[in-house]
Motif scaffolding. Sequence first.
Motif, PDB file in Angstrom:
ATOM      1  N   ASN A  42       0.585  12.438  -8.854  1.00 50.89           N
ATOM      2  CA  ASN A  42       1.219  11.125  -8.690  1.00 50.89           C
ATOM      3  C   ASN A  42       0.267  10.000  -9.100  1.00 50.89           C
ATOM      4  OD1 ASN A  42       3.598  12.210  -7.753  1.00 50.89           O
ATOM      5  ND2 ASN A  42       3.040  12.000  -5.581  1.00 50.89           N
ATOM      6  N   LYS A  43      -1.020  10.206  -8.792  1.00 46.26           N
ATOM      7  CA  LYS A  43      -2.009   9.187  -9.159  1.00 46.26           C
ATOM      8  C   LYS A  43      -2.031   9.006 -10.673  1.00 46.26           C
ATOM      9  CE  LYS A  43      -6.996   8.248  -9.000  1.00 46.26           C
ATOM     10  NZ  LYS A  43      -8.325   8.832  -8.721  1.00 46.26           N
ATOM     11  N   GLU A  44      -2.112  10.158 -11.382  1.00 45.65           N
ATOM     12  CA  GLU A  44      -2.216  10.097 -12.844  1.00 45.65           C
ATOM     13  C   GLU A  44      -0.933   9.561 -13.481  1.00 45.65           C
ATOM     14  OE1 GLU A  44      -3.452  14.096 -13.653  1.00 45.65           O
ATOM     15  OE2 GLU A  44      -5.434  13.712 -12.761  1.00 45.65           O
ATOM     16  N   VAL A  54       0.874  -1.178   0.000  1.00 47.75           N
ATOM     17  CA  VAL A  54       0.000   0.000   0.000  1.00 47.75           C
ATOM     18  C   VAL A  54       0.910   1.226   0.000  1.00 47.75           C
ATOM     19  CG1 VAL A  54      -0.165  -0.068   2.539  1.00 47.75           C
ATOM     20  CG2 VAL A  54      -1.857   1.228   1.243  1.00 47.75           C
ATOM     21  N   VAL A  55       0.463   2.252  -0.717  1.00 43.77           N
ATOM     22  CA  VAL A  55       1.210   3.506  -0.736  1.00 43.77           C
ATOM     23  C   VAL A  55       0.429   4.548   0.058  1.00 43.77           C
ATOM     24  CG1 VAL A  55       2.002   5.427  -2.177  1.00 43.77           C
ATOM     25  CG2 VAL A  55       2.311   3.054  -2.948  1.00 43.77           C
ATOM     26  N   VAL A  56       1.111   5.245   0.957  1.00 41.80           N
ATOM     27  CA  VAL A  56       0.516   6.411   1.615  1.00 41.80           C
ATOM     28  C   VAL A  56       1.148   7.629   0.969  1.00 41.80           C
ATOM     29  CG1 VAL A  56       0.204   7.683   3.757  1.00 41.80           C
ATOM     30  CG2 VAL A  56       0.142   5.180   3.775  1.00 41.80           C
ATOM     31  N   ASP A  57       0.324   8.400   0.273  1.00 33.57           N
ATOM     32  CA  ASP A  57       0.832   9.596  -0.393  1.00 33.57           C
ATOM     33  C   ASP A  57       0.640  10.784   0.531  1.00 33.57           C
ATOM     34  OD1 ASP A  57       0.712  12.102  -1.995  1.00 33.57           O
ATOM     35  OD2 ASP A  57       1.283  10.719  -3.607  1.00 33.57           O
ATOM     36  N   ALA A  58       1.733  11.353   0.995  1.00 32.85           N
ATOM     37  CA  ALA A  58       1.664  12.529   1.866  1.00 32.85           C
ATOM     38  C   ALA A  58       2.402  13.680   1.190  1.00 32.85           C
ATOM     39  CB  ALA A  58       2.262  12.205   3.228  1.00 32.85           C
ATOM     40  N   SER A  59       2.182  13.789  -0.111  1.00 33.07           N
ATOM     41  CA  SER A  59       2.798  14.857  -0.902  1.00 33.07           C
ATOM     42  C   SER A  59       2.091  16.180  -0.625  1.00 33.07           C
ATOM     43  CB  SER A  59       2.642  14.552  -2.396  1.00 33.07           C
ATOM     44  OG  SER A  59       3.145  13.281  -2.705  1.00 33.07           O
ATOM     45  N   PRO A  60       2.706  17.302  -1.015  1.00 33.01           N
ATOM     46  CA  PRO A  60       2.011  18.586  -0.897  1.00 33.01           C
ATOM     47  C   PRO A  60       0.719  18.571  -1.730  1.00 33.01           C
ATOM     48  CG  PRO A  60       4.345  18.912  -1.381  1.00 33.01           C
ATOM     49  CD  PRO A  60       4.071  17.452  -1.535  1.00 33.01           C
ATOM     50  N   GLU A  61      -0.202  19.442  -1.334  1.00 33.37           N
ATOM     51  CA  GLU A  61      -1.498  19.635  -2.008  1.00 33.37           C
ATOM     52  C   GLU A  61      -1.381  19.515  -3.528  1.00 33.37           C
ATOM     53  OE1 GLU A  61      -3.504  22.926  -0.125  1.00 33.37           O
ATOM     54  OE2 GLU A  61      -4.523  23.419  -2.015  1.00 33.37           O
ATOM     55  N   TYR A 109      -0.252   0.794 -11.463  1.00 28.31           N
ATOM     56  CA  TYR A 109       0.048  -0.345 -10.576  1.00 28.31           C
ATOM     57  C   TYR A 109      -1.220  -0.723  -9.823  1.00 28.31           C
ATOM     58  CZ  TYR A 109       4.813   0.765 -11.734  1.00 28.31           C
ATOM     59  OH  TYR A 109       5.958   0.992 -12.423  1.00 28.31           O
ATOM     60  N   ASP A 110      -1.356  -1.963  -9.525  1.00 26.62           N
ATOM     61  CA  ASP A 110      -2.567  -2.428  -8.849  1.00 26.62           C
ATOM     62  C   ASP A 110      -2.371  -2.439  -7.328  1.00 26.62           C
ATOM     63  OD1 ASP A 110      -5.106  -3.411  -8.604  1.00 26.62           O
ATOM     64  OD2 ASP A 110      -4.448  -5.522  -8.727  1.00 26.62           O
ATOM     65  N   LYS A 111      -2.009  -1.264  -6.794  1.00 20.61           N
ATOM     66  CA  LYS A 111      -1.786  -1.168  -5.351  1.00 20.61           C
ATOM     67  C   LYS A 111      -2.727  -0.127  -4.756  1.00 20.61           C
ATOM     68  CE  LYS A 111       1.864  -3.859  -5.499  1.00 20.61           C
ATOM     69  NZ  LYS A 111       3.280  -3.573  -5.322  1.00 20.61           N
ATOM     70  N   PRO A 112      -3.264  -0.387  -3.582  1.00 16.96           N
ATOM     71  CA  PRO A 112      -4.088   0.658  -2.954  1.00 16.96           C
ATOM     72  C   PRO A 112      -3.240   1.857  -2.537  1.00 16.96           C
ATOM     73  CG  PRO A 112      -3.867  -1.245  -1.490  1.00 16.96           C
ATOM     74  CD  PRO A 112      -3.211  -1.624  -2.789  1.00 16.96           C
ATOM     75  N   VAL A 113      -3.872   3.023  -2.603  1.00 19.45           N
ATOM     76  CA  VAL A 113      -3.178   4.272  -2.266  1.00 19.45           C
ATOM     77  C   VAL A 113      -4.046   5.071  -1.297  1.00 19.45           C
ATOM     78  CG1 VAL A 113      -2.167   6.409  -3.154  1.00 19.45           C
ATOM     79  CG2 VAL A 113      -2.115   4.330  -4.565  1.00 19.45           C
ATOM     80  N   ILE A 114      -3.401   5.607  -0.268  1.00 20.15           N
ATOM     81  CA  ILE A 114      -4.085   6.498   0.680  1.00 20.15           C
ATOM     82  C   ILE A 114      -3.577   7.915   0.447  1.00 20.15           C
ATOM     83  CG2 ILE A 114      -4.390   7.071   3.123  1.00 20.15           C
ATOM     84  CD1 ILE A 114      -3.955   4.049   3.706  1.00 20.15           C
ATOM     85  N   PHE A 115      -4.504   8.822   0.154  1.00 26.00           N
ATOM     86  CA  PHE A 115      -4.158  10.235  -0.023  1.00 26.00           C
ATOM     87  C   PHE A 115      -4.480  11.003   1.259  1.00 26.00           C
ATOM     88  CE2 PHE A 115      -5.111   8.600  -4.261  1.00 26.00           C
ATOM     89  CZ  PHE A 115      -4.011   9.026  -4.975  1.00 26.00           C
TER      90      PHE A 115
END
Lengths: 344, 344
Positions: free
Chosen positions: A93-95, A80-87, A101-107
């Motif tokens: 990053n999603k696009e 799983v990816v936790v995206d804690a990038s700036p606004e 990739y077939d991985k869950p992502v938390i924004f």
Amino acid sequence: MIRVGIVGYGTIGKRIADAVVAQDDMKIAGVLKVSPDYEAKVAVSRGFPVYTLPDRVEKFKKAGIEPAGTIEDLIKASDVVVDASPEDVGRENKEKYYQRYDKPVIFQGGEEADVAEVSFNALANYEEARGKRYVRVVSCNTTGITRVLTSLTLNGVGIKKARIFIARRGADPKEHKKGPINDVVPNPATVPSHHGPDVQTILRNVDIVTMAVAVPVTIMHMHMAYIELDSAYPKDQVIEAFAKTPRIFLADVGAGFQSLAQVIEYARDLGRPRGDFPEVAVFRDSVTTHGNELYLMYGVHQESIVVPENIDAIRSIFGTLPKWRSIEKTDKSLKLTTEGKRYG
Amino acid sequence: MIRVGIVGYGTIGKRIADAVVAQDDMKIAGVLKVSPDYEAKVAVSRGFPVYTLPDRVEKFKKAGIEPAGTIEDLIKASDVVVDASPEDVGRENKEKYYQRYDKPVIFQGGEEADVAEVSFNALANYEEARGKRYVRVVSCNTTGITRVLTSLTLNGVGIKKARIFIARRGADPKEHKKGPINDVVPNPATVPSHHGPDVQTILRNVDIVTMAVAVPVTIMHMHMAYIELDSAYPKDQVIEAFAKTPRIFLADVGAGFQSLAQVIEYARDLGRPRGDFPEVAVFRDSVTTHGNELYLMYGVHQESIVVPENIDAIRSIFGTLPKWRSIEKTDKSLKLTTEGKRYG
């Protein structure tokens, strides 16, 4: 062990990384940094594999940090990816990456709600992230409001409408270029501020309006809440609700909690990492009922309040623990206030 | 010419003194200072007779200021005394001195309401000070709230209840020992703050509750107001009410008014004395109606908002001008915003 990749190792990302380390059912796959600055060196010293963007590899090498790979390598190494990038960078990053990739992502809450399938708060809608590909943990103020309102409804106190007035911290402690100094800034001047609609991405039917101003403070946000209840409730029932709800702390003036700074001083005295206070700090003396009206003030620590939420979001996505067991596990591992709390 | 004695030549007193000088129907009998500091020297340079307390005469002489007499001499030389002493000192002065002379006295909002026969706001109850011996001009925040609510009711917008959330300036610019710095302080932590009951000393039947926090700002107070109206009104009617009400200024974000500091910058650009802004500064963009609910944000300049009120209180006591003629005369003499204002 769930392997967690952290994209963006700044104010939120570095705290989530440390919180992941404190869990026994997940571990850090690596963290992504864009600049080889002191935070990147802290990541190295923590033993985290440090990844970067393809065009930053040379820069990192020059700064003495050998990258473990690029962002796509990190995604591959993670469950799983936790995206804690700036606004807005989370959406980019999603696009650019996550969709391949077939991985869950938390924004995080800096992204608009439609970046994800569901907006998340552990107390309010833990189950809704189950099996989702894209989840968004709502922002600090929204998390604070959602916890307070959910604490009431979970404990039989019905809400007719909520009107919340926010004195926002102007900047985080490390943001040396942001203001204001000696000013109060409507943020925005229009009504409502985005927090009300954001709460409604989780509590869909709540009647809520919010207003916000920014003040020259880095320490915490302060909310003044006016809540119309569906009937008159004794003040003690409200206090009792907060007392037993995880991630809400009742701060008594008589015990020395006269301001937000005293809440953070308490966190520092407790030896909490970075002096963080992930609980909503409700000033007990402010809790006032007046007919069917409820008033209260509470502090929201913008740097840390979403950290336990991200940990629970990870477990919810994979369905490894039910709601209350995850919340309790997170709270205990992060040494949050558990005395008197009811988990379930 | 009404002879005005100013007891206490500090933040408020020195401004009232200058405002008296700007009137053609009153003049300064003298000002009372307790310390021979730079403010006392400013009073001398303005040509004001400077009085002091009996036990301070020698101190003044040593500092090179020859006192014109003591506080009792000042009372005798005045037709009306404006007491702008620090909190509670006004009441002490009443017991010690004023009660022994048959002169009307105007107190400030730092004193409790029962120090006077009537609490005063020019827009709301100008006539009630007529012939009174003791009058109290309410404090800065109370004056701001009273103006806003009265503007609505005078213009046919009925109020059901007002809930006002205040981010108070922590200190005045010259108060070097007061805080907070980097903190938000419940002020008080209990609900309501004193402002609601204080408004009710003038608007006796209004249903009002206030909450306040102090923030690290010296520039102005900021209010976030939630007002339930007696029915739905178009937003334009509310804006129109504020636009034509004296001592309310509509600040547009589009015109550059993005914060309180910009309001004060405007006052400085206009060449106003001390950069003062005695009008309530309503952020026009914040004025929002939502069914029968009204939301708005406005700034209150704590150092100057009560200054025109004191001038009107003097005329009201002596009955020398009716309400709207006094308000207009005061506003013009102090060069407040008069464009579009309706006096009567």
